[in-house]
Design a protein around this motif. Sequence first.
Motif, short mmCIF file in Angstrom:
data_model
loop_
_atom_site.label_atom_id
_atom_site.label_comp_id
_atom_site.label_asym_id
_atom_site.label_seq_id
_atom_site.Cartn_x
_atom_site.Cartn_y
_atom_site.Cartn_z
N LYS A 5 0.74 -1.03 -0.02
CA LYS A 5 -0.08 0.09 -0.08
C LYS A 5 0.85 1.28 -0.15
O LYS A 5 1.91 1.33 0.77
CB LYS A 5 -0.94 -0.23 1.22
CG LYS A 5 -2.21 -1.13 1.04
CD LYS A 5 -3.09 -1.05 2.33
CE LYS A 5 -3.77 -2.12 2.07
NZ LYS A 5 -4.85 -2.30 3.33
N THR A 7 0.93 5.43 0.30
CA THR A 7 0.07 6.59 0.50
C THR A 7 0.35 7.80 -0.48
O THR A 7 1.28 7.50 -1.23
CB THR A 7 0.61 7.22 1.88
OG1 THR A 7 1.77 7.69 1.65
CG2 THR A 7 0.22 6.01 3.03
N GLU A 78 -3.14 4.05 -1.55
CA GLU A 78 -4.12 3.68 -0.06
C GLU A 78 -4.87 5.16 -0.08
O GLU A 78 -4.56 6.14 -0.36
CB GLU A 78 -2.97 3.90 1.04
CG GLU A 78 -3.67 3.31 2.41
CD GLU A 78 -2.71 3.32 3.26
OE1 GLU A 78 -2.07 4.18 3.56
OE2 GLU A 78 -2.55 2.08 3.59
#
Length: 78
Positions: A5, A7, A78
């Motif tokens: 994931k 960000t 994410e």
Amino acid sequence: MAQQKITRQQLQENNGRNGKPAYIAFQGNVYDVSDSSFWMEGDHLGMHEAGKDLTEELEMAPHREENFARVKLVGVLE
């Protein structure tokens, strides 16, 4: 295998400048375009910049998903 994931902050940091890898996001996936000759210093032919979600920008591009097979998938946004 679970995808890493990534960000939005990590995406922005990996903009292809100052020795960092060049990441772009498209439709929720994050790709490393660092090794592509079409992405120099995080810039794609003066039209797109790395470190961003390019989903909307690429709606009008002359090429789409077929080119993502040529670059490394590094994770999901994410």
